[in-house]
Design an enzyme around this catalytic site. Structure first.
Site, PDB file in Angstrom:
ATOM      1  N   HIS A 240     -37.711  12.307 -52.785  1.00  0.00           N
ATOM      2  CA  HIS A 240     -38.238  12.249 -51.410  1.00  0.00           C
ATOM      3  C   HIS A 240     -39.433  11.260 -51.463  1.00  0.00           C
ATOM      4  O   HIS A 240     -39.345  10.333 -50.615  1.00  0.00           O
ATOM      5  CB  HIS A 240     -38.757  13.529 -51.120  1.00  0.00           C
TER       6      HIS A 240
HETATM    7  O1  RIB Z   1     -39.583  18.490 -48.413  1.00  0.00           O
HETATM    8  C1  RIB Z   1     -39.641  17.555 -49.610  1.00  0.00           C
HETATM    9  C2  RIB Z   1     -41.292  17.317 -49.558  1.00  0.00           C
HETATM   10  O2  RIB Z   1     -41.812  18.720 -49.946  1.00  0.00           O
HETATM   11  C3  RIB Z   1     -41.678  16.490 -50.808  1.00  0.00           C
HETATM   12  O3  RIB Z   1     -42.741  15.835 -50.534  1.00  0.00           O
HETATM   13  C4  RIB Z   1     -41.743  17.440 -51.966  1.00  0.00           C
HETATM   14  O4  RIB Z   1     -42.623  16.978 -53.050  1.00  0.00           O
HETATM   15  C5  RIB Z   1     -42.225  18.529 -51.200  1.00  0.00           C
HETATM   16  O5  RIB Z   1     -43.809  18.566 -50.968  1.00  0.00           O
END
Ligand code: RIB
Ligand code: CA
Length: 310
Positions: A240
């Site tokens: 992500h």
């Molecule tokens: O939903 C994904 C996000 O939430 C990413 O930033 C992961 O590291 C968590 O923080």
């Protein structure tokens, strides 16, 4: 082209760790500071993890400002089920940090860094937006020193924490609302694009082959893969947070669409939903460039190249 000055705001977290490495390893970014926020795990653990990752890649000259231990108005909600108790669980423990956090906290460090920069700075928050909202509340006069906010968070569709909400926005919806209402240029890398950045066995094998750092990354992504498989049934854990960094490095690898994004803060059922006006039916002016497609091959090429340099 001189390197782009950036600040990363992180809650490591496996994908945050890779985002930090991408920012450290790529010569087109000048990582001026890192700030930590509670999210995936507590602030003590996200800070310890950030210091360890920066030490691992030799970025011990980057100041780390400790940020908010909890959201603006709500109790903290963490994600040990995904990232493990330490927030960075994996086959091997990352070596202890080689340096301490800066004496300035996150908000003061962001403000001082913006004042000292010869050009506007891009903020790259990849955790709950608590620190960014607190900075905007305390230093409205420094908004013109912010070039853009490239954030990981939200979703045009399904959530990953509730059916409606993505984790970073779910944890602190009030902070997210203040950031999206700030008037600052925002690039939103939500689940719609970050789920295209899955690090499967092939990608992890390629990472393992990129040397010392790549080997460690592949190891802790193996752990991340097991939790994403058991919780979501994914065959590859999504990277992500590095997407929000890649969108700053090579904007062309993320296809975006300008739209109005509102944050649900009232309903218990849909708290933290990023309500994205894809078709402009509200008639409200867009407040974000929302990622709709990721050039996955280009993303991984960028990542491999950066990790090869570490
Ligand atoms: O939903 C994904 C996000 O939430 C990413 O930033 C992961 O590291 C968590 O923080
Ligand atoms: Ca994160």
């Amino acid at each position: 082209m001189s390197p782009k000055p950036v600040i990363l705001d992180v809650d490591p977290g496996h994908d945050d760790a890779v985002a930090l490495m991408l920012a450290c390893g790529h010569p087109d970014l000048d990582l001026l500071a890192v700030t930590t926020v509670a999210g995936n795990v507590t602030i003590e653990k996200t800070t310890r993890n950030a210091l360890r990752v920066l030490s691992l890649v030799g970025c011990t000259d980057v100041p780390v400002g400790v940020g908010a231990p909890e959201p603006l108005e709500r109790p903290l909600h963490t994600a040990e089920d995904i990232h493990g108790k330490s927030g960075l669980d994996g086959p091997e423990e990352i070596p202890h940090a080689g340096f301490e956090p800066d004496e300035s906290g996150a908000v003061a460090l962001i403000a001082d860094t913006l004042r000292a920069s010869t050009e506007p700075v891009t903020l790259i928050p990849v955790g709950p937006l608590t620190n960014i909202a607190a900075f905007l509340r305390e230093h409205p006069g420094l908004k013109d020193r912010v070039a853009r906010i490239s954030l990981m968070g939200g979703s045009m569709g399904l959530g990953n924490t509730t059916p409606a909400a993505e984790f970073n926005i779910y944890v602190d919806p009030e902070a997210a609302r203040e950031v999206f209402e700030s008037g600052l240029p925002i690039t939103m890398s939500g689940l719609d694009v970050t789920h295209q950045a899955g690090a499967g066995p092939r990608e992890r094998a390629r990472l393992r082959a990129t040397g010392r750092v790549g080997h460690v990354v592949a190891g802790f992504l193996d752990f991340f893969a097991t939790t994403y498989e058991s919780v979501f049934g994914f065959d590859a854990p999504p990277l992500h947070d590095p997407v929000a960094v890649a969108a700053v490095l090579e904007p062309g690898l993320l296809k975006t669409r300008p739209m109005r994004v509102d944050i649900e803060c009232e309903s218990d059922l849909t708290r933290g939903e990023t309500v994205c006006d894809f078709y402009g039916v509200t008639g409200m002016a867009p407040n974000a460039e929302v990622g709709v497609e990721l050039d996955r091959e280009r993303f991984f090429r960028l990542l491999y190249g950066a990790l090869d340099r570490l």
